[in-house]
Write a protein that holds these residues in place. Sequence first.
Motif, PDB file in Angstrom:
ATOM      1  N   UNK A  89       0.844  -1.188   0.000  1.00 18.42           N
ATOM      2  CA  UNK A  89       0.000   0.000   0.000  1.00 18.42           C
ATOM      3  C   UNK A  89       0.886   1.248   0.000  1.00 18.42           C
ATOM      4  N   UNK A  90       0.519   2.214  -0.816  1.00 17.12           N
ATOM      5  CA  UNK A  90       1.375   3.395  -1.006  1.00 17.12           C
ATOM      6  C   UNK A  90       1.589   4.170   0.281  1.00 17.12           C
ATOM      7  N   UNK A  91       0.579   4.351   1.102  1.00 17.70           N
ATOM      8  CA  UNK A  91       0.692   5.178   2.309  1.00 17.70           C
ATOM      9  C   UNK A  91       1.286   4.436   3.494  1.00 17.70           C
ATOM     10  N   UNK A  92       0.793   3.206   3.727  1.00 15.87           N
ATOM     11  CA  UNK A  92       1.221   2.489   4.936  1.00 15.87           C
ATOM     12  C   UNK A  92       2.422   1.577   4.705  1.00 15.87           C
ATOM     13  N   UNK A  93       2.656   1.154   3.484  1.00 11.30           N
ATOM     14  CA  UNK A  93       3.758   0.247   3.200  1.00 11.30           C
ATOM     15  C   UNK A  93       3.498  -1.193   3.571  1.00 11.30           C
ATOM     16  N   UNK A  94       2.279  -1.526   4.001  1.00 16.66           N
ATOM     17  CA  UNK A  94       1.960  -2.915   4.346  1.00 16.66           C
ATOM     18  C   UNK A  94       1.665  -3.700   3.074  1.00 16.66           C
ATOM     19  N   UNK A  95       1.809  -5.029   3.171  1.00 17.57           N
ATOM     20  CA  UNK A  95       1.533  -5.882   2.020  1.00 17.57           C
ATOM     21  C   UNK A  95       0.093  -5.689   1.551  1.00 17.57           C
ATOM     22  N   UNK A  96      -0.090  -5.560   0.239  1.00 22.72           N
ATOM     23  CA  UNK A  96      -1.413  -5.259  -0.305  1.00 22.72           C
ATOM     24  C   UNK A  96      -2.344  -6.465  -0.299  1.00 22.72           C
ATOM     25  N   UNK A 113      -0.729   2.715 -14.283  1.00 21.63           N
ATOM     26  CA  UNK A 113      -0.576   3.393 -13.004  1.00 21.63           C
ATOM     27  C   UNK A 113      -0.956   2.454 -11.883  1.00 21.63           C
ATOM     28  N   UNK A 114      -0.402   2.662 -10.691  1.00 28.32           N
ATOM     29  CA  UNK A 114      -0.591   1.725  -9.614  1.00 28.32           C
ATOM     30  C   UNK A 114      -1.727   2.008  -8.666  1.00 28.32           C
ATOM     31  N   UNK A 115      -2.460   3.120  -8.833  1.00 23.14           N
ATOM     32  CA  UNK A 115      -3.563   3.423  -7.935  1.00 23.14           C
ATOM     33  C   UNK A 115      -3.068   3.633  -6.512  1.00 23.14           C
ATOM     34  N   UNK A 116      -3.684   2.945  -5.553  1.00 24.73           N
ATOM     35  CA  UNK A 116      -3.324   3.085  -4.132  1.00 24.73           C
ATOM     36  C   UNK A 116      -2.208   2.136  -3.728  1.00 24.73           C
ATOM     37  N   UNK A 117      -1.663   1.405  -4.698  1.00 23.88           N
ATOM     38  CA  UNK A 117      -0.598   0.451  -4.397  1.00 23.88           C
ATOM     39  C   UNK A 117       0.643   0.807  -5.208  1.00 23.88           C
ATOM     40  N   UNK A 118       1.771   0.206  -4.829  1.00 20.05           N
ATOM     41  CA  UNK A 118       3.011   0.448  -5.552  1.00 20.05           C
ATOM     42  C   UNK A 118       3.927  -0.761  -5.375  1.00 20.05           C
ATOM     43  N   UNK A 119       4.884  -0.948  -6.302  1.00 14.62           N
ATOM     44  CA  UNK A 119       5.837  -2.053  -6.136  1.00 14.62           C
ATOM     45  C   UNK A 119       6.793  -1.741  -4.990  1.00 14.62           C
ATOM     46  N   UNK A 120       7.249  -2.785  -4.327  1.00 13.47           N
ATOM     47  CA  UNK A 120       8.113  -2.583  -3.161  1.00 13.47           C
ATOM     48  C   UNK A 120       9.582  -2.465  -3.527  1.00 13.47           C
ATOM     49  N   UNK A 121       9.935  -2.796  -4.778  1.00 15.04           N
ATOM     50  CA  UNK A 121      11.332  -2.690  -5.188  1.00 15.04           C
ATOM     51  C   UNK A 121      11.406  -2.475  -6.692  1.00 15.04           C
ATOM     52  N   UNK A 122      12.605  -2.175  -7.171  1.00  9.51           N
ATOM     53  CA  UNK A 122      12.802  -1.918  -8.595  1.00  9.51           C
ATOM     54  C   UNK A 122      12.500  -3.163  -9.433  1.00  9.51           C
TER      55      UNK A 122
END
Length: 252
Positions: A89-96, A113-122
């Motif tokens: 999750x983009x704000x909290x960093x917890x697993x989606x 685009x990733x919405x409210x989520x994002x990848x945790x690494x490159x």
Amino acid sequence: MILLLIGVALTVYVCADFLFTTIGGTPSRFLSFRIAKWVFAVFRSLPDGRFRHVAVGPVVMSAVALWWVAGIGVGWGMIFDGFDRAVVMSKSGVDAGLLGAISHAGHLLSTVGGGKTEPSSLGYALLGVVCAVNGMVVLTLSVSFVLSTTQTVSNGRGLLLLRRVMGPDDSDYRSTVLPQLATLVAQLNTAPFALFYSHPDTEMRLPRKLVEAFSSDDAARVLLSSLPQEPDPTIEGLCGWAQAYRLSRRTV
């Protein structure tokens, strides 16, 4: 790991279904065509009326497209969720979680685009690029496939109109009508979903009227025998083939 393998298998299968159906050039035996038959069967059970004949083709195509989009989206979601903390999750960093991973894949496939989520690494961001490119391919080829299918329907109806005014006894029949029939048969093998389109005017219903208009001519029957599923080139065989694509269950 099991979820990852299931996601890979689902994604590969749906992509293979999609590619062979849209650009394979020949009728495929994947799930898409079965879905089209199931939706068509549902329309067969509905009360007869103008709307049923107008809607069946677009609804069949929409159901097939939904299978492609949902299958690829869920498959990629499983792939992302199969890795530990691939999507957070983009704000909290917890697993989606699985739903978050599917949402992430859906955004990548449709809007890059990733919405409210994002990848945790490159590394997972690069995997997301592959997912996004997959979505671009699906979008581009889907539009081309829809246009090809509707164009095939239009060409078929145009041939039926031509057949109304030109029969086997006309001097230009073999040089004008039969070449167009051969082209249409080839197009139907490339875009067989055109066979599921109907029309309020009974004279414009493609599978049925193709058989009725051309089965009396020996040369035309040879061409019709190359239709999808390769029907028996007899009048009875062609009539049986056409019956599978009639909304009415009546055989006459």
